[in-house]
Design an enzyme around this catalytic site. Sequence first.
Site, PDB file in Angstrom:
ATOM      1  N   THR A 194     -25.681  28.295  -7.256  1.00  0.00           N
ATOM      2  CA  THR A 194     -26.200  29.185  -8.296  1.00  0.00           C
ATOM      3  C   THR A 194     -26.761  28.322  -9.428  1.00  0.00           C
ATOM      4  O   THR A 194     -26.228  27.253  -9.701  1.00  0.00           O
ATOM      5  CB  THR A 194     -25.044  30.062  -8.813  1.00  0.00           C
ATOM      6  OG1 THR A 194     -24.692  30.975  -7.782  1.00  0.00           O
ATOM      7  CG2 THR A 194     -25.408  30.830 -10.071  1.00  0.00           C
ATOM      8  N   GLY A 224     -22.793  40.183  -7.568  1.00  0.00           N
ATOM      9  CA  GLY A 224     -21.777  39.355  -8.209  1.00  0.00           C
ATOM     10  C   GLY A 224     -21.870  39.438  -9.716  1.00  0.00           C
ATOM     11  O   GLY A 224     -22.385  40.409 -10.280  1.00  0.00           O
ATOM     12  N   THR A 244     -20.976  30.187 -13.128  1.00  0.00           N
ATOM     13  CA  THR A 244     -21.090  30.096 -11.677  1.00  0.00           C
ATOM     14  C   THR A 244     -19.690  30.076 -11.084  1.00  0.00           C
ATOM     15  O   THR A 244     -18.770  29.544 -11.705  1.00  0.00           O
ATOM     16  CB  THR A 244     -21.870  28.838 -11.249  1.00  0.00           C
ATOM     17  OG1 THR A 244     -21.841  28.751  -9.814  1.00  0.00           O
ATOM     18  CG2 THR A 244     -21.277  27.562 -11.822  1.00  0.00           C
ATOM     19  N   GLY A 245     -19.535  30.655  -9.903  1.00  0.00           N
ATOM     20  CA  GLY A 245     -18.211  30.637  -9.272  1.00  0.00           C
ATOM     21  C   GLY A 245     -17.944  31.936  -8.544  1.00  0.00           C
ATOM     22  O   GLY A 245     -18.875  32.638  -8.158  1.00  0.00           O
TER      23      GLY A 245
HETATM   24  N1  ASP Z   1     -21.270  33.624  -9.083  1.00  0.00           N
HETATM   25  C1  ASP Z   1     -22.114  33.786  -7.936  1.00  0.00           C
HETATM   26  C2  ASP Z   1     -21.834  35.114  -7.287  1.00  0.00           C
HETATM   27  O1  ASP Z   1     -20.688  35.504  -7.218  1.00  0.00           O
HETATM   28  C3  ASP Z   1     -21.961  32.727  -6.904  1.00  0.00           C
HETATM   29  C4  ASP Z   1     -21.806  31.315  -7.408  1.00  0.00           C
HETATM   30  O2  ASP Z   1     -21.954  31.075  -8.598  1.00  0.00           O
HETATM   31  O3  ASP Z   1     -21.530  30.414  -6.593  1.00  0.00           O
HETATM   32  O4  ASP Z   1     -22.734  35.752  -6.819  1.00  0.00           O
END
Ligand code: ASP
Length: 328
Positions: A194, A224, A244-245
């Site tokens: 992301t 998300g 992000t996460g």
């Molecule tokens: N936060 C993003 C989501 O849940 C994914 C990520 O940041 O890796 O869509």
Amino acid sequence: MSRLVLVLAALLLLALALPLPAREPLLLIHGGAGTLRAADMTAAARAEYEAALDEALVAGWQVLAAGGSALDAVTAAIVPLEDSPLFNAGRGAVFTAEGRNELDASIMDGASRAAGAVGGVRWVRNPVLLARRVMEDSPHVFLAGDGAVEFAIDQGLELKPASWFRTEQRWEQLQRSLLTGALPTAADQGRFGTVGAVALDAAGGLAAATSTGGTTAKRWGRLGDVPVIGAGTWADEGCAVSATGDGEYFIRAAAAHAICTRIALAGQSPDEAAAGVLAEIRALGGLGGVIVLDRAGRASLSFSTEGMYRGRADAAGREVAIFGGEGP
Ligand code: ASP
């Protein structure tokens, strides 16, 4: 005595009338957080990621250095990251369980609290540009699915065929996920990607933007935290955050907004606020990272995973890093 009061009052009025001192502009970016050991990354792959991060820093910093707005700077920084196949945003996005790329993005301007977000859009080359159009050229904040694509077409934004977004690495990740039935989390390898940016401009304005393909093998129109204003992205007059996460947990912590609230109301530093909210998310069961800027130019690039692609640009120069223990 009364003369002293008058002088003090005059000085106060003068101070209020003076323009705010110019700020030192600052840009932070991230390219996702996840688990990957430095030893598992080849020097060539590392160099590729570093070059892509640096390209985004250059694009965003050029705007700030020329006196441009934080909003334009975060937009400019995200576009090359979406165009790079290395990141899970735009080209290179992860695949849904049905083998599609469904893209989420959002953007927010701190001073005006204007915001725009799009969820589950296909074919739009740069979802961050679409989020910005939603903010500036529609009466709405959040558009999803086919309607958002229709709006992109009305706005004349560039569309690409599905093949343009596809990378073999992301396709293989989907096949592995479908075989094992496990949805990748931020604790898995290959979950990075992301992208996000926060900026402070010379006029003291703050902005944040985030863009993603979401999570591998997502289904049922899953959205998300990224397009949810206050969860993955937030900017107000005092603070800007991109996250992000594990998105489900970032939504439940109202992560980006909570960080700015801690800074504004609890007097925490960006590092303290980021650590507090990441700890809250960890307690709920999620991992990830955030980039945070406050109006004083204090920055935090924090993560609860082993690494987060990240970078920082200011008048002193540009710096990128991937793993913990590296600067910035
Ligand atoms: N936060 C993003 C989501 O849940 C994914 C990520 O940041 O890796 O869509």
